[in-house]
Scaffold this motif. Structure first.
Motif, mmCIF file in Angstrom:
data_model
loop_
_atom_site.group_PDB
_atom_site.id
_atom_site.type_symbol
_atom_site.label_atom_id
_atom_site.label_comp_id
_atom_site.label_asym_id
_atom_site.label_seq_id
_atom_site.Cartn_x
_atom_site.Cartn_y
_atom_site.Cartn_z
ATOM 1 N N GLN A 99 0.830 -1.212 0.000
ATOM 2 C CA GLN A 99 0.000 0.000 0.000
ATOM 3 C C GLN A 99 0.861 1.257 0.000
ATOM 4 O O GLN A 99 0.579 2.218 -0.728
ATOM 5 C CB GLN A 99 -0.863 0.048 1.265
ATOM 6 N N TYR A 100 1.888 1.242 0.825
ATOM 7 C CA TYR A 100 2.738 2.418 0.967
ATOM 8 C C TYR A 100 3.490 2.703 -0.328
ATOM 9 O O TYR A 100 3.605 3.858 -0.755
ATOM 10 C CB TYR A 100 3.703 2.203 2.130
ATOM 11 N N ILE A 101 3.973 1.669 -0.979
ATOM 12 C CA ILE A 101 4.643 1.837 -2.274
ATOM 13 C C ILE A 101 3.686 2.484 -3.274
ATOM 14 O O ILE A 101 4.027 3.453 -3.965
ATOM 15 C CB ILE A 101 5.161 0.484 -2.805
ATOM 16 N N VAL A 102 2.472 1.964 -3.352
ATOM 17 C CA VAL A 102 1.479 2.511 -4.284
ATOM 18 C C VAL A 102 1.151 3.956 -3.938
ATOM 19 O O VAL A 102 1.106 4.831 -4.818
ATOM 20 C CB VAL A 102 0.199 1.646 -4.276
ATOM 21 N N SER A 103 0.943 4.237 -2.661
ATOM 22 C CA SER A 103 0.595 5.591 -2.235
ATOM 23 C C SER A 103 1.675 6.593 -2.629
ATOM 24 O O SER A 103 1.378 7.682 -3.145
ATOM 25 C CB SER A 103 0.378 5.630 -0.720
ATOM 26 N N LEU A 104 2.932 6.244 -2.426
ATOM 27 C CA LEU A 104 4.029 7.146 -2.790
ATOM 28 C C LEU A 104 4.130 7.311 -4.304
ATOM 29 O O LEU A 104 4.382 8.415 -4.805
ATOM 30 C CB LEU A 104 5.341 6.619 -2.213
ATOM 31 N N LEU A 105 3.934 6.234 -5.042
ATOM 32 C CA LEU A 105 3.943 6.327 -6.502
ATOM 33 C C LEU A 105 2.822 7.230 -6.992
ATOM 34 O O LEU A 105 2.954 7.903 -8.036
ATOM 35 C CB LEU A 105 3.811 4.942 -7.129
ATOM 36 N N GLN A 106 1.733 7.291 -6.258
ATOM 37 C CA GLN A 106 0.606 8.136 -6.646
ATOM 38 C C GLN A 106 0.803 9.602 -6.258
ATOM 39 O O GLN A 106 -0.074 10.423 -6.484
ATOM 40 C CB GLN A 106 -0.686 7.601 -6.019
ATOM 41 N N GLY A 107 1.980 9.909 -5.675
ATOM 42 C CA GLY A 107 2.289 11.297 -5.367
ATOM 43 C C GLY A 107 1.949 11.743 -3.964
ATOM 44 O O GLY A 107 2.044 12.936 -3.647
ATOM 45 N N ASN A 108 1.543 10.817 -3.100
ATOM 46 C CA ASN A 108 1.233 11.172 -1.720
ATOM 47 C C ASN A 108 2.514 11.329 -0.907
ATOM 48 O O ASN A 108 3.554 10.747 -1.248
ATOM 49 C CB ASN A 108 0.337 10.106 -1.084
ATOM 50 N N PRO A 109 2.485 12.092 0.185
ATOM 51 C CA PRO A 109 3.690 12.303 0.998
ATOM 52 C C PRO A 109 4.023 11.094 1.855
ATOM 53 O O PRO A 109 3.226 10.152 1.973
ATOM 54 C CB PRO A 109 3.302 13.497 1.879
ATOM 55 N N ARG A 110 5.205 11.133 2.450
ATOM 56 C CA ARG A 110 5.588 10.093 3.408
ATOM 57 C C ARG A 110 4.618 10.116 4.592
ATOM 58 O O ARG A 110 4.102 11.161 4.966
ATOM 59 C CB ARG A 110 7.011 10.309 3.906
ATOM 60 N N VAL A 115 -2.016 4.276 10.422
ATOM 61 C CA VAL A 115 -3.356 4.850 10.434
ATOM 62 C C VAL A 115 -3.482 5.942 9.371
ATOM 63 O O VAL A 115 -4.487 6.032 8.654
ATOM 64 C CB VAL A 115 -3.701 5.405 11.828
ATOM 65 N N ASP A 116 -2.445 6.788 9.236
ATOM 66 C CA ASP A 116 -2.459 7.823 8.198
ATOM 67 C C ASP A 116 -2.483 7.203 6.804
ATOM 68 O O ASP A 116 -3.175 7.691 5.902
ATOM 69 C CB ASP A 116 -1.239 8.731 8.342
ATOM 70 N N LEU A 117 -1.720 6.139 6.628
ATOM 71 C CA LEU A 117 -1.710 5.454 5.332
ATOM 72 C C LEU A 117 -3.085 4.891 5.008
ATOM 73 O O LEU A 117 -3.564 4.990 3.873
ATOM 74 C CB LEU A 117 -0.670 4.332 5.338
ATOM 75 N N PHE A 118 -3.749 4.294 6.003
ATOM 76 C CA PHE A 118 -5.059 3.701 5.765
ATOM 77 C C PHE A 118 -6.101 4.758 5.409
ATOM 78 O O PHE A 118 -7.106 4.452 4.755
ATOM 79 C CB PHE A 118 -5.518 2.906 6.984
ATOM 80 N N ALA A 119 -5.870 6.010 5.829
ATOM 81 C CA ALA A 119 -6.781 7.080 5.435
ATOM 82 C C ALA A 119 -6.641 7.391 3.947
ATOM 83 O O ALA A 119 -7.613 7.766 3.277
ATOM 84 C CB ALA A 119 -6.508 8.337 6.258
ATOM 85 N N ARG A 120 -5.430 7.235 3.401
ATOM 86 C CA ARG A 120 -5.198 7.485 1.974
ATOM 87 C C ARG A 120 -5.519 6.256 1.126
ATOM 88 O O ARG A 120 -5.871 6.392 -0.053
ATOM 89 C CB ARG A 120 -3.740 7.875 1.740
ATOM 90 N N CYS A 121 -5.341 5.087 1.706
ATOM 91 C CA CYS A 121 -5.578 3.841 0.978
ATOM 92 C C CYS A 121 -6.456 2.950 1.861
ATOM 93 O O CYS A 121 -5.985 2.016 2.494
ATOM 94 C CB CYS A 121 -4.241 3.163 0.667
ATOM 95 N N ILE A 143 -8.685 9.569 -2.992
ATOM 96 C CA ILE A 143 -8.197 10.252 -4.188
ATOM 97 C C ILE A 143 -6.780 10.778 -3.941
ATOM 98 O O ILE A 143 -6.526 11.480 -2.974
ATOM 99 C CB ILE A 143 -9.135 11.406 -4.586
ATOM 100 N N SER A 144 -5.848 10.443 -4.824
ATOM 101 C CA SER A 144 -4.447 10.819 -4.655
ATOM 102 C C SER A 144 -4.105 12.023 -5.521
ATOM 103 O O SER A 144 -4.944 12.551 -6.258
ATOM 104 C CB SER A 144 -3.542 9.643 -5.051
ATOM 105 N N ALA A 145 -2.842 12.423 -5.447
ATOM 106 C CA ALA A 145 -2.374 13.561 -6.238
ATOM 107 C C ALA A 145 -2.485 13.308 -7.740
ATOM 108 O O ALA A 145 -2.624 14.242 -8.532
ATOM 109 C CB ALA A 145 -0.930 13.884 -5.856
#
Length: 344
Positions: A99-110, A115-121, A143-145
């Motif tokens: 999930q974290y790899i995908v979130s960062l690839l989508q332009g989201n911050p570290r 819990v913060d990651l689960f809010a984005r994904c 929705i990501s960047a």
């Protein structure tokens, strides 16, 4: 004035002396009750002890916070969007990491916590409790960047998940079978707030029978893998092995980036590899959320663990032989290489 202050301080000290020792007991029970199924939800009747109070949703054992009510929403009212990315795994197969790899690839911050990651994904099947999102919030929160959305799931390829549109992307991660069994075993004792298991409540042999026969959340592991392996040739499905991802994370990140249609130049790749390293993700354990959960006894260990950490166990020769027999029955005929599930 002074006597009144002394009296106030004494009262506060007395309240602290009374409350602090029982705080974990209170918080554990509040956490438990906040994650129990609503009235009318069917409960899973376990075939093997112990009973960990799961629901049964669409015929599948599921966490108490996953309900038929939420699956009704997903099947009938969820709005798909082109480019939706679904990270799907059985439990304890590197879900959060992927999930974290995908979130960062989508332009989201570290992130600074899971819990913060689960809010984005988010995890759409979750209907109640601390990880739940209302249906209206769910559709916007992911929705990501890049305009893409990211979701996680542990569901097999049935029902709603068998009918994801071709415009959605599915990243499915699988792992060595015995490693999954051992990690899930440790997870159940670590997450006390969900399973309420103490040492001695369930032996390894008892656990193995439940896990092997699909009497735990999300059913049987090999059945789960088989359901998604059958879709491996679909253009919108990418299947990865956890062991390959660990051995060459850079290649895995490039494959994911290409699959979801985003760029990952050298600098961006280096940043993602650094952010998603074990050392950096383990810093989440130092945050106030994990610290509070551990102090209150909701968790009995860290969420992001070092390899080899956690409750120790291993399959017996007889148990390994049964795993191979199940592989021969379910997956060999589907063309899955033996080493995909038996790499250790």
């Amino acid at each position: 004035m002074v006597p009144r202050c002394v009296s106030c301080c004494a009262t506060l000290a007395l309240l602290a002396a009374v409350f602090v020792p029982i705080a974990p007991w209170v918080v554990q029970r509040l956490f438990w009750y906040a994650h129990q199924a609503p009235s009318g939800q069917a409960l899973h009747m376990p075939a093997y002890p112990p009973d960990i109070h799961d629901n049964v949703v669409r015929g599948i054992p599921a966490n108490s916070f996953i309900t038929d009510r939420r699956m009704d929403f997903l099947e009938n009212n969820f709005t798909h969007r082109p480019g939706d990315v679904w990270v799907i795994t059985y439990q304890k197969v590197g879900t959060t990491w992927t999930q974290y790899i995908v979130s960062l690839l989508q332009g989201n911050p570290r992130e600074t916590s899971a819990v913060d990651l689960f809010a984005r994904c988010p995890w759409p099947e979750v209907d109640i409790g601390v990880l739940a999102s209302s249906p209206s919030v769910l559709q916007q929160s992911a929705i990501s960047a890049t305009g893409q959305r990211c979701f996680k799931s542990h569901w097999p390829r049935k029902g709603f998940f068998a009918n994801l549109p071709d415009e959605s992307k599915v990243i499915y991660v699988l792992r060595d079978a015995e490693s999954v069994a051992v990690s899930y075993w440790g997870h159940m004792f670590n997450l006390f707030g969900s399973y309420w298991l103490k040492d001695g409540d369930m032996t390894w042999d008892q656990y193995f029978e439940k896990w092997f026969h699909g009497d735990l959340q999300m059913g049987g592991y090999m059945e789960h893998v088989a359901s998604w392996w059958e879709a491996r040739d679909k253009a919108n499905v990418l299947i990865l092995r956890y062991e390959d991802m660990r051995a060459d994370t850079a290649t895995a990140v490039r494959r994911i980036a290409n699959f979801i249609g985003v760029q990952a130049d050298h600098a961006r790749l280096a940043d993602i590899l650094d952010a998603t390293s074990k050392d950096n993700m383990r810093k989440w354990n130092e945050g106030w959320i994990d610290s509070f959960l551990i102090t209150m006894g909701i968790m009995r260990g860290e969420h992001v663990r070092r390899d080899g950490e956690g409750k120790k166990a291993s399959c017996t020769d007889s148990q390994r032989a049964r795993l191979v027999e199940k592989y021969d029955k379910l997956l060999k005929s589907l063309g899955m290489p033996y080493e995909f599930l038996f790499s250790n």
